[in-house]
Design an enzyme around this catalytic site. Sequence first.
Site, PDB file in Angstrom:
ATOM      1  N   GLY A  52       0.824  -1.199   0.000  1.00  0.00           N
ATOM      2  CA  GLY A  52       0.000   0.000   0.000  1.00  0.00           C
ATOM      3  C   GLY A  52       0.862   1.254   0.000  1.00  0.00           C
ATOM      4  N   CYS A  53       0.249   2.356  -0.371  1.00  0.00           N
ATOM      5  CA  CYS A  53       1.010   3.599  -0.551  1.00  0.00           C
ATOM      6  C   CYS A  53       1.414   4.209   0.781  1.00  0.00           C
ATOM      7  CB  CYS A  53       0.217   4.590  -1.390  1.00  0.00           C
ATOM      8  SG  CYS A  53      -1.471   4.850  -0.825  1.00  0.00           S
TER       9      CYS A  53
END
Lengths: 336, 336, 336, 336
Positions: free
Chosen positions: B148-149
């Site tokens: 995930g970012c």
Amino acid sequence: MTRVAILGGTGYTALELIRILLRHPDVQITAVTSRSETGHIGVVHPSLLGRLDLKLENLSPAQLRDRADVVFGCLPHVASMEVVPQLLDVGLKVIDLSADYRLNDAAVYEQWYGHAHTDTGRLQSTVYGLPELFADRIPGQQLIANPGCYTSTSILALAPLLAGRLIEPIGIIIDAKSGVSGAGRTPKLNTLFAEANENFTAYSVGNHRHTPEIEQVLTTASGQKVEVIFTPHLVPMDRGIFATIYATPTKVVDQKSLLEQIRSFYAGKPFVRVTDQIPTTKAVSGTNYCDITARVVRGKVVVMAVLDNLIKGASGVAVQNFNLVCGYPEETALIC
Amino acid sequence: MTRVAILGGTGYTALELIRILLRHPDVQITAVTSRSETGHIGVVHPSLLGRLDLKLENLSPAQLRDRADVVFGCLPHVASMEVVPQLLDVGLKVIDLSADYRLNDAAVYEQWYGHAHTDTGRLQSTVYGLPELFADRIPGQQLIANPGCYTSTSILALAPLLAGRLIEPIGIIIDAKSGVSGAGRTPKLNTLFAEANENFTAYSVGNHRHTPEIEQVLTTASGQKVEVIFTPHLVPMDRGIFATIYATPTKVVDQKSLLEQIRSFYAGKPFVRVTDQIPTTKAVSGTNYCDITARVVRGKVVVMAVLDNLIKGASGVAVQNFNLVCGYPEETALIC
Amino acid sequence: MTRVAILGGTGYTALELIRILLRHPDVQITAVTSRSETGHIGVVHPSLLGRLDLKLENLSPAQLRDRADVVFGCLPHVASMEVVPQLLDVGLKVIDLSADYRLNDAAVYEQWYGHAHTDTGRLQSTVYGLPELFADRIPGQQLIANPGCYTSTSILALAPLLAGRLIEPIGIIIDAKSGVSGAGRTPKLNTLFAEANENFTAYSVGNHRHTPEIEQVLTTASGQKVEVIFTPHLVPMDRGIFATIYATPTKVVDQKSLLEQIRSFYAGKPFVRVTDQIPTTKAVSGTNYCDITARVVRGKVVVMAVLDNLIKGASGVAVQNFNLVCGYPEETALIC
Amino acid sequence: MTRVAILGGTGYTALELIRILLRHPDVQITAVTSRSETGHIGVVHPSLLGRLDLKLENLSPAQLRDRADVVFGCLPHVASMEVVPQLLDVGLKVIDLSADYRLNDAAVYEQWYGHAHTDTGRLQSTVYGLPELFADRIPGQQLIANPGCYTSTSILALAPLLAGRLIEPIGIIIDAKSGVSGAGRTPKLNTLFAEANENFTAYSVGNHRHTPEIEQVLTTASGQKVEVIFTPHLVPMDRGIFATIYATPTKVVDQKSLLEQIRSFYAGKPFVRVTDQIPTTKAVSGTNYCDITARVVRGKVVVMAVLDNLIKGASGVAVQNFNLVCGYPEETALIC
């Protein structure tokens, strides 16, 4: 004290209406309706937290009549013409912000909006609520058709020069640019932040629905057939319309004579500011002003006009109409 | 030459993947899929006009196997775990950008994502595709869980200091700010331009799904139980994540020793830039870099890290993983 | 009717002051000064076109005394303390928006602002104009030190919990985010549109000048030594501050008890809205409100507060102070 | 391998040039100059951190000759014509991004730029570097005048229809909108974030310096005198130009025939994309593409064209010119 209800309370124009009406010393907001939501107005519109203790309700015309004297209609087109006749029948006054009562001709309505009009009997008689042109017709009306945002910008910019026969009525180019709030609060791909931000584009080129409205009103107001080429664009900002308008002069004109004509046309009108400077949308943001200037470039007349699409282009002019309808001073709640 | 297919081609991560892969000298994009749209990729994503002559297609795993060697999965969670096992079964390699294979523990997945995991057998063995930490485990894998970012930003900022035992692993505060593209391309009210623009707010306070992912990976990587308080915020910009992280040092530290530890930890890593300056999201926009700095303020360690959520936070690191899986140089197509 | 002059009329706080004061039924703006510009106020600030018929003037204290009863000082620090004593000497009342009279201790001022204070005699006695805390001390004062924008946000968020002894006074983390107008109207590289737009960054990490102001006021108000770690960030939006604050509870608390304490603390205060929702800067934009909520995350207290840095953070609270000084109702001109 | 120096390295066009040239397999950047700054390029432009190990230097023409084969000039006008002759004298090739060598006529230059031209002997012979029109003249030139951003947009949109005699050459209206980076990196009031954001305005109405450049090139290219009314506007976004152009057809035309003419004119040109859709600036952001479409509205021809003002409008086309001058494939480093 006038009791006011707002129909269709979830959108941006309703929010701005409430903000303005809360400043109005002679208004009490008694109802805000919605067919889809039932939350407290301070939850739906957090900026209203603590300012208006109402829940969104789904009210019938009869219920509205018991609560209110005047209704502001913030419904989409088609939905509006389904309910407005009922509101009028129970005796309510209506300021309708939808497009349903703006066009005089049912055939033109059907052509541009793709729906047969179901209340054609009122199209000819409904007053178009642009107070700078039709202030004398508005007082006492039961139904006012509140103008479109691009429409008001374009008409306010052009009406003085057409009235003075300074520009040709055919072939006028209106290159208009609008902030994204004009597209409403319903989620759509092209108005997502990540689509509209850092982006500029045109849309509805040659077929935007404000075209016939601009032409009808300018034709009526100037007494000569007006034809425009109207190109709307989307600007990555919340609010504001800037119209750059190109017209052919009927005779040699200069900037001074153009500005004089516009100034003289709007003498005594509190919400049009004619300026020597190039107007900016920021200078009118949050206000009910329309700022206008004009230039002559290589023999063409260039008129530039700005307004806040949600205020002077929608909810501000709606309250201006309300004031005139009800006999309050035109500027009440609108200078801030 | 590796043939590549992209699953779920309408979103922003797919668009960025295609942009990057078009630069890759050893990649041929052979299919882009969608279950909802069938248009030409140059119409769906106008920036790709003339660059990739493919239509969106709805393809079965068998059809994908005939066209591609590697699949990038850009589906939402749950949808991803329904199709990934089939892709693996037909022999495809998969870089999965969804959250479905990031967490090791099916119960934790169910708790945070509200769905029972249907491919639990692979949760323990799937490699977490953060190459700066796990580059040696990625080559040759058939399935990679792309991070995930927010997770990558947080982990890259914290891993060196936890590895060096310079900060306490409990009570770490991650105050993170993200551009709006992180919320995806599906129209929603809170990501409308007129809502997100000129606005700043927090969301998912105390319950964002990247929390267990950050903790799991940092715990694994550092060999000590890590607990974070994670607060994401929405910034009115297209892309970029800025994480401001507050941790308690285990002993007296200064800025110099912190930066030395981070620099030494990332020696030879091409996409982490340790800097003396305060990083800015703009400096990494459109790139695969993560810029990191650290400060000591009143005895607390403050680490700041930035990356582009769509590139280093999603599609760039996906290609970095792809390069490692397939044996291409890690930086291929990623320096631009 | 009170005659009011504004000192330093070219900046954003002066513009907002004028906008607010034009709504004030008991105020007449009689002068707006500038040492550098002499244009008409409607040219310098086009939004004021047609609203205030004044030119910028360079006026002496004696000239100001002949024109005004109260002066709002919008000068930069240092410049302010050079002129304020002269204004007081001629009998004017002064609401000073600069930082010059906020800190009690001349040594602290010199340490953070890099200039020796030249009016030290007034530092101890000047009232700090945060009406939610010090409303009883403001009426009748001749000089009010108007608070900083980050400061007000932070203090309003923390004062109730410190007063209730619900959080530890040491080690409080204030992660604050501000729109760009907070940096003023003087052209600088980092506040250029093309630098600040599509960008997010921190600045003055560990050394922002609002730090000692926050600590001094909270220490005074709570009767215990308060220490904060304050990190300001720049958000690509015009206006708004969002503070995310992390504190350690002194005992087990929950969200409900936190909100109750904050609500009870601000009972009867018209401009603080305590809310269950996560506040947004947009909901307070253009208003004098400060919206606050609180959460408990993994045992930490997280307080979130928002205000408009130019209104509640500067010019709105200045008028609130003016109202209290002059005996007008506190909310006059501030609810809109 | 060609050694390249960049003159005037602090601005946005220099930054973009460096980004593009770092992708060029046959280019080595050997110097970046500045008269005002001496910092490392990774500090001045943080996005270049770790990518180019050079400091800004103040170098003489002789020093530049020892370091470079080709110089990209990113100086302002006037400054450019002072140094370009010296660079040419020492044998350097120059791609000049300033306006100094674009106009053929020294009197026109002086009229629009307010300075007497000091290198008039080269004005007639310098090739105007718009490769889509003049690709055959560029190879081997020692000096190329790189076009203006509005200019390229306007010319690329209009050249095909003028060449095909489909539109009248007089009275063409170019309503152009540009992102703020076009105004450069020098701090000015009107390009401050808090001024330009949430704002839209026109500027230089009737007197923008790109007007004579557009007319000169279109007149030369089409062999008939072209006159335009050019109105630039400022859009609150970093980059991108959108031109909406209104022209009178010479005969009855439809959208299909217009698009066919434009497509046929640009056949084989890699950086012009003719599209049926309305172009968007976002689709070309960061690229060297110019996207063009056309419509017929009420008998008027409406052409819409977009490009990235910093890439196809400045640094991208500069590298395109460089490639042609030096014999590299035109697209090298420009497809990304």
